[in-house]
Design a protein around this motif. Sequence first.
Motif, PDB file in Angstrom:
ATOM      1  N   THR A 135       0.564  -0.892   0.077  1.00 33.19           N
ATOM      2  CA  THR A 135      -0.249  -0.318  -0.217  1.00 33.19           C
ATOM      3  C   THR A 135       0.674   1.315  -0.365  1.00 33.19           C
ATOM      4  N   HIS A 140       3.449   1.538  -2.825  1.00 34.10           N
ATOM      5  CA  HIS A 140       2.224   2.530  -3.815  1.00 34.10           C
ATOM      6  C   HIS A 140       3.172   1.325  -5.380  1.00 34.10           C
ATOM      7  N   ARG A 141       3.559   0.189  -5.080  1.00 35.84           N
ATOM      8  CA  ARG A 141       3.876  -1.266  -5.650  1.00 35.84           C
ATOM      9  C   ARG A 141       3.200  -2.313  -5.779  1.00 35.84           C
ATOM     10  N   GLY A 152       4.483  -0.227 -10.273  1.00 33.75           N
ATOM     11  CA  GLY A 152       4.613   0.926 -10.136  1.00 33.75           C
ATOM     12  C   GLY A 152       5.174   1.742  -9.537  1.00 33.75           C
ATOM     13  N   GLY A 187       6.397   3.764  -7.354  1.00 27.99           N
ATOM     14  CA  GLY A 187       6.818   4.307  -5.336  1.00 27.99           C
ATOM     15  C   GLY A 187       7.893   4.375  -5.410  1.00 27.99           C
ATOM     16  N   VAL A 221       3.758   8.931  -4.186  1.00 26.16           N
ATOM     17  CA  VAL A 221       2.302   8.907  -4.316  1.00 26.16           C
ATOM     18  C   VAL A 221       2.914   9.444  -5.963  1.00 26.16           C
ATOM     19  N   PRO A 222       2.248   8.857  -6.794  1.00 29.67           N
ATOM     20  CA  PRO A 222       2.416   9.007  -8.577  1.00 29.67           C
ATOM     21  C   PRO A 222       1.823  10.492  -8.518  1.00 29.67           C
ATOM     22  N   SER A 235      -1.852   6.451 -14.544  1.00 29.24           N
ATOM     23  CA  SER A 235      -2.763   5.031 -14.424  1.00 29.24           C
ATOM     24  C   SER A 235      -4.280   5.624 -15.464  1.00 29.24           C
TER      25      SER A 235
END
Length: 266
Positions: free
Chosen positions: A224, A227-228, A246, A248, A251-252, A257
Amino acid sequence: AAISTAQMEPVFVESIAAPPSSPARADALLVARDRHVVLRLSGDAVTIAAGAYGVRGSAGSTGMLSALRLDDPSAITMADASTAYVASRRPNGGYLVYLITFGTQTFSTLFGLSPSEVGTGDAPIVGSPVPASRLRMLSVSAIAYSASRREIYVADPEQNAVFRVVPGAGGARQASLLAGNYTDTISSLDDGTVDGQPANNVPLAEPPALAVAHTGNTLFIADTAAHRVYSVDLAAATPTIRRLAGSGPTVPTGPQSAGGTGAARA
């Protein structure tokens, strides 16, 4: 008694499972955490597969499935069409994992602390597995199973860890730290400190979901806070990890996405 999906009241579905290599429209099992049950979805019909609807509780270490009471069940996976593993919270803290056998309508405690042991337990460290019956689980967000390896994997987001449970001598299961290092220090993560590293040397941060590849030799971990999505090589003597998808750990910020195609790592 069965009811239709149209009649079903809203419930909080924490986890869902279906048999591996299942035929089309096979039954699915849903963990309704707020109703303390496992529901079976078969076509458009819903029935109770385990637990008592709206009744939290616990049970002995083994018995008939009709006597099983669950407390905030949080994760489920299926080994085959008649066997499932479900995680349930102990009323006074901690978690355990039940083995449910639908063919015989029975259950047994697969691993986890007994009620008198909650609050203690053992946390495995690198190179030092612990008896699965002594494994300390502070939370369970996901369970996955490798049929070819006969291994169970448990994600514990509160401890930022993924545990591996394997058969041991005389049937006594052993638990080891497969991935994560009990910290969430992801700020310095880059591919140089991740790809090819021992999986239990790389920090995870609240991993919520797991999946096993059809070969049984690769575990996928959703992370989580990083982000991956990671992959872990289970067949290696020392399981190694790599970033699968991801960007990470930050935060992208871009629109990567928003559809289209591209590199999974982007």
